[in-house]
Design an enzyme around this catalytic site. Structure first.
Site, PDB file in Angstrom:
ATOM      1  N   THR A  22      46.494  34.756  41.039  1.00 54.91           N
ATOM      2  CA  THR A  22      47.128  36.262  40.885  1.00 54.91           C
ATOM      3  C   THR A  22      48.654  36.670  40.197  1.00 54.91           C
ATOM      4  O   THR A  22      48.342  37.818  39.478  1.00 54.91           O
ATOM      5  CB  THR A  22      47.224  36.750  42.579  1.00 54.91           C
ATOM      6  OG1 THR A  22      46.696  36.430  43.759  1.00 54.91           O
ATOM      7  CG2 THR A  22      48.433  37.582  42.786  1.00 54.91           C
ATOM      8  N   THR A  31      46.687  31.023  44.312  1.00 53.26           N
ATOM      9  CA  THR A  31      47.722  30.453  45.934  1.00 53.26           C
ATOM     10  C   THR A  31      46.641  29.673  47.206  1.00 53.26           C
ATOM     11  O   THR A  31      47.094  29.062  47.617  1.00 53.26           O
ATOM     12  CB  THR A  31      48.919  31.683  46.949  1.00 53.26           C
ATOM     13  OG1 THR A  31      48.018  32.682  47.152  1.00 53.26           O
ATOM     14  CG2 THR A  31      50.129  31.633  45.737  1.00 53.26           C
ATOM     15  N   ASP A  32      45.537  30.593  46.944  1.00 52.88           N
ATOM     16  CA  ASP A  32      44.502  30.200  47.783  1.00 52.88           C
ATOM     17  C   ASP A  32      43.956  28.841  47.926  1.00 52.88           C
ATOM     18  O   ASP A  32      44.103  28.237  48.664  1.00 52.88           O
ATOM     19  CB  ASP A  32      43.021  30.786  47.762  1.00 52.88           C
ATOM     20  CG  ASP A  32      43.003  32.276  47.474  1.00 52.88           C
ATOM     21  OD1 ASP A  32      44.046  33.075  48.064  1.00 52.88           O
ATOM     22  OD2 ASP A  32      42.354  33.572  47.421  1.00 52.88           O
ATOM     23  N   SER A  47      41.595  30.683  41.961  1.00 55.15           N
ATOM     24  CA  SER A  47      41.695  29.304  42.074  1.00 55.15           C
ATOM     25  C   SER A  47      40.551  29.225  43.269  1.00 55.15           C
ATOM     26  O   SER A  47      40.597  27.978  43.848  1.00 55.15           O
ATOM     27  CB  SER A  47      42.772  29.283  42.720  1.00 55.15           C
ATOM     28  OG  SER A  47      43.215  29.659  44.213  1.00 55.15           O
TER      29      SER A  47
HETATM   30  N1  ASP Z   1      44.653  34.530  45.702  1.00 54.53           N
HETATM   31  C1  ASP Z   1      43.636  34.605  44.662  1.00 54.53           C
HETATM   32  C2  ASP Z   1      43.224  32.762  44.561  1.00 54.53           C
HETATM   33  O1  ASP Z   1      44.273  32.131  45.092  1.00 54.53           O
HETATM   34  C3  ASP Z   1      43.759  35.773  44.138  1.00 54.53           C
HETATM   35  C4  ASP Z   1      42.722  36.101  42.289  1.00 54.53           C
HETATM   36  O2  ASP Z   1      41.757  35.772  42.923  1.00 54.53           O
HETATM   37  O3  ASP Z   1      43.520  35.431  41.797  1.00 54.53           O
HETATM   38  O4  ASP Z   1      43.593  32.916  42.889  1.00 54.53           O
END
Ligand code: ASP
Length: 331
Positions: free
Chosen positions: A12, A82-83, A51
């Site tokens: 993100t 963060t995922d 992620s």
């Molecule tokens: N929260 C997502 C991640 O962990 C967002 C994304 O697609 O960048 O990467």
């Protein structure tokens, strides 16, 4: 001047506009505005992905690079989505030493949205990675000015900027007026011996839900090298799954974790069929307080590092590694 190596992986913090193209590492760092005082930052633009699309090949390559940076006397900041951040942080915790601070951070709000948290998280992470007082704490997760140990850090909210919680423990410290304050230290390191990850080893994670009839469990036997069961409560499964699970333990390690996300598995409070007592006596290995996804990583690392051989798997060694992280026997 303290040295910090920053590895950007996407997420993100780099998702301006939310589409597939991600900002470069240099663009992510430029969002900070001013360079942090007294810190010599070098950047590795490592990956530019969400992620959820990181894999073991990415993370073992990252662990190698982090290890080299630490050995060269540099603190480290890993910036990613963060995922899966808690899994990256815990995997680095198992694979890397932290005689220089190693910090993982990210953001919950895209850089083009009001109140974007990326620059503040990055600044706090750099402050922690540059601070000698944050050495030898294991890998750290820094978001929303909180400093968490990788083994406890858990993404607990889909959108809150303070999404990370140290489930069942609490943060190790905080960043206050730009400076790290450490209040607690983990009693033991997560990394008890050199570990590695063999990307060809496959560990299944099965989360139980009411009325599970075992169809997914049947699919595990021929496809995987180990299994983590995210069981009910303190480590309970339906009575009819005991036999298939016990049978699986004759072929592969089966780790008993809790789907609740907080607290340790029990060992002898309940003794009925499918209870923790029953399962542990049928060969399952207790995960203690380790969350199921992290238990999967520890089991993966152990099987990649000599706990699996032609004669089967080293049950005592795997049991001891999980017990070590359960905080028992420290007196
Ligand atoms: N929260 C997502 C991640 O962990 C967002 C994304 O697609 O960048 O990467």
């Amino acid at each position: 001047m303290r040295r910090v190596t920053v590895f950007t992986l996407g997420g993100t913090i780099s998702a301006r506009g939310g589409d597939q193209a991600r900002m470069s590492g240099a663009e992510v760092l430029a969002e900070l505005g001013v360079a942090p005082a007294g810190v010599d930052v070098s950047l590795t633009d490592f990956r530019r992905v969400p992620s959820s699309s990181l894999g073991f090949e990415d993370l073992t390559a990252l662990a190698d690079e982090v290890g080299k940076a630490v050995a060269a006397g540099s603190g480290v900041v890993v910036v990613q989505g963060t995922d899966t951040l808690e899994e990256t942080a815990f995997l680095l915790d198992l694979l890397c030493t932290t005689e220089e601070p190693v910090v993982v951070t990210g953001a919950m709000r895209r850089p083009d949205l009001p109140g974007a948290d990326g620059p503040a998280n990055l600044a706090a992470a750099l402050a922690v990675a540059a601070d000698p007082g944050c050495r030898e704490l294991g890998v750290l997760v820094v978001l929303a000015d909180e400093i968490h140990a990788a083994r406890f850090a858990h993404k607990a909210h889909t959108t809150s900027v303070a999404t990370f919680r140290s489930a069942g423990a609490g943060p190790l410290g905080a960043v206050v007026e730009g400076e790290p304050r450490i209040w607690l230290r983990p009693a033991v390191p997560s990394r008890i011996c050199p570990l590695r990850i063999d990307p060809d080893i496959r560990i299944a994670l099965l989360t139980l839900s009411l009325g599970d009839r075992g169809e997914l469990l049947e699919a595990v036997a021929d496809r995987f090298d180990g299994l983590v069961v995210a069981a009910f409560g303190a480590g309970h499964v339906p009575a009819w799954l005991v036999e298939p699970l016990a049978e699986l333990t004759t072929r592969m390690p089966v780790v008993l974790a809790s789907r609740t996300g907080t607290g340790a598995t029990l060992s002898h409070t309940y003794r009925s069929p499918g209870s923790e007592y029953d399962l542990l006596h049928r060969g399952l290995i207790p995960a203690g307080p380790l969350a199921p996804a992290k238990a999967r990583l520890l089991l993966h690392a152990l099987l990649s590092s000599g706990a699996k051989g032609p004669a089967g798997y080293d049950r005592p060694r795997i049991t001891a590694a999980f017990a070590h992280l359960d905080g028992a026997g420290l007196a």
